[in-house]
Design an enzyme around this catalytic site. Structure first.
Site, PDB file in Angstrom:
ATOM      1  N   HIS A  72       0.852  -1.200   0.000  1.00  0.00           N
ATOM      2  CA  HIS A  72       0.000   0.000   0.000  1.00  0.00           C
ATOM      3  C   HIS A  72       0.884   1.246   0.000  1.00  0.00           C
ATOM      4  CE1 HIS A  72      -3.950  -1.875   1.757  1.00  0.00           C
ATOM      5  NE2 HIS A  72      -3.386  -2.654   0.851  1.00  0.00           N
ATOM      6  N   TYR A 201      -8.621   5.283   8.470  1.00  0.00           N
ATOM      7  CA  TYR A 201      -8.689   5.614   9.896  1.00  0.00           C
ATOM      8  C   TYR A 201      -9.700   6.745  10.018  1.00  0.00           C
ATOM      9  CZ  TYR A 201      -4.210   3.207  10.794  1.00  0.00           C
ATOM     10  OH  TYR A 201      -3.204   2.280  10.913  1.00  0.00           O
TER      11      TYR A 201
HETATM   12  C1  DHB Z   1      -4.191  -3.094  11.680  1.00  0.00           C
HETATM   13  C2  DHB Z   1      -3.894  -2.840  12.991  1.00  0.00           C
HETATM   14  C3  DHB Z   1      -3.518  -1.587  13.361  1.00  0.00           C
HETATM   15  O1  DHB Z   1      -3.212  -1.331  14.633  1.00  0.00           O
HETATM   16  C4  DHB Z   1      -3.452  -0.558  12.451  1.00  0.00           C
HETATM   17  O2  DHB Z   1      -3.088   0.679  12.860  1.00  0.00           O
HETATM   18  C5  DHB Z   1      -3.735  -0.814  11.149  1.00  0.00           C
HETATM   19  C6  DHB Z   1      -4.118  -2.086  10.766  1.00  0.00           C
HETATM   20  C7  DHB Z   1      -4.604  -4.454  11.279  1.00  0.00           C
HETATM   21  O3  DHB Z   1      -4.713  -5.321  12.146  1.00  0.00           O
HETATM   22  O4  DHB Z   1      -4.862  -4.660  10.092  1.00  0.00           O
END
Ligand code: DHB
Length: 396
Positions: A72, A201
């Site tokens: 990504h 997020y």
């Molecule tokens: C995932 C976990 C995280 O803490 C994060 O910031 C992004 C992705 C995950 O488990 O995919």
């Protein structure tokens, strides 16, 4: 039993250390409490920093990651009903992250160790570590109900936050720094197609949510919950309703559903033990530090510790020079605190601490507005997320 490096814990840290030492001709034994199956099916995070993915490739355990993982080049920050992309490639000169589950990394490492004839003892519970101030420290452990002992030159404590190794550092010789957060993450695994190409997020008045993925067929989603919640209180419909509300945009974005096949609640904590070494004991990964999950630094920090430790042990066995071993804790802690800061900051920016405090939400939205419109601010997210800003002793 005797070996050069006794490794307590067969998670990513312990297994990677054993593998890296093997490549340098140094013998080790890994003691793991869980069964091989239990270990390989423990679901954890799935984001590898640029340097983590590169290391796994360079040391010959990245082949399946290259095939099955997905690279990504950015993430989306969503707030106030709008999405904003943080373009890692543009902001960090082409760096990226790789989505590949921690348990997949563990499977690849277990296979590499066993194929090379490495000693990984499953179902083996370490009871205590002794004589750490002598030339020949020892680990007591239980296997098949029998108490056994292994003596070694060095002990690597890779046994997680609840392991016995940390207590090998006398209480008066260590300082522990802790912060707990007034929320947890409710995590689900979903069988179904992804909703989005990159991670999202989001901050909403009702709290944080995260859309992540594991593969084209399996999705990983999280949302902020009460840490005292029980998974039973969250039937599937309630989960989808909550996620859809938090992720809604003004232009009608829709979350893709699927079959939820696992639910769990992740507690949120920051923890650091200083120093990370005592005598001939070296702590690595969760045994020494816990970060809240926002920003996905946990496994990356463990890998970074191991890179430093493997290098220091190799230097010692090659030349007898203990300089890097003596500096281990200091070298690691600088990065650990910087990753802790980033994880704490991302957590603070993206969660509702007190839903009756609208001022705080407005300030958080202003901060998100800033980091998504100022190139300087966006760069601080990008370079920390891909890990470039954290690589102090091993710049990318
Ligand atoms: C995932 C976990 C995280 O803490 C994060 O910031 C992004 C992705 C995950 O488990 O995919």
């Amino acid at each position: 039993m005797r070996t050069q490096v006794g490794i307590v814990g067969g998670g990513p840290a312990g297994l990677l250390l054993s593998h890296l030492l093997h490549l340098e001709g140094i013998e080790s034994v890994v003691l793991e409490r869980r069964s091989r199956e239990g270990l390989e099916t423990t679901v954890r995070a799935g984001v590898l920093e640029h340097g983590t993915a590169r290391l796994l490739r360079e040391v010959g355990v990245g082949e399946r990651m290259l095939r099955e993982g997905s690279v990504h080049h950015g993430i989306e920050l969503r707030f106030d009903g709008r999405g904003h992309r943080i373009d890692f490639a543009d902001l960090t000169d082409g760096l990226s992250i790789t989505i590949y589950g921690q348990q997949e990394v563990v499977k690849d490492l277990v296979r590499a160790r066993l194929e090379a004839g490495g000693k990984v003892l499953f179902d083996t519970e370490a009871a205590s570590v002794y004589d750490l101030d002598t030339e020949s420290p020892r680990i007591h452990f239980f296997q098949d109900g029998e108490e056994e002992e292994i003596s070694c030159d060095y002990v690597a404590g890779c046994d997680g936050s609840l392991g016995v190794c940390r207590t090998g550092i006398p209480e008066n010789a260590r300082t522990e720094f802790t912060r707990t957060y007034p929320f947890g993450w409710f995590g689900i695994l979903v069988e179904g197609p992804p909703s989005t190409e990159e991670l999202i997020y989001t901050l909403h008045d009702r709290g944080f949510a995260l859309v992540s993925t594991r593969s084209p067929e399996v999705q990983r989603l999280y949302f902020q919950c009460n840490p005292q919640d029980d998974v039973e209180e969250w039937p599937d419909e309630r989960i989808w309703a909550e996620l859809s509300t938090r992720l809604a945009t003004h232009d009608g974005w829709e979350l893709t559903g699927g079959r939820i096949f696992q639910k769990d609640i992740v507690q949120m904590r920051s923890f650091i033990c200083e120093p990370m070494q005592h005598g001939r004991l070296f702590l690595a990964g969760d045994a020494a530090h816990i970060v809240p999950p926002t920003g996905a630094k946990g496994m990356n920090l463990a890998v970074a510790d191991i890179r430093v430790l493997a290098h220091a042990l190799t230097e010692f066995y090659r030349s007898g020079d203990r300089g890097s071993l003596d500096a281990y804790s200091e070298t690691c802690l600088r990065r650990v605190w910087r990753a802790q800061r980033f994880s704490w900051w991302m957590t603070s920016m993206l969660h509702r601490f007190d839903r009756s405090d609208p001022f705080q939400l407005k300030v958080q939205q202003a901060e998100l507005d800033y980091v998504t419109t100022s190139r300087a601010a966006a760069t601080t997210i990008a370079e920390n997320y891909v890990g470039a800003a954290l690589n102090i002793s091993h710049p990318l």
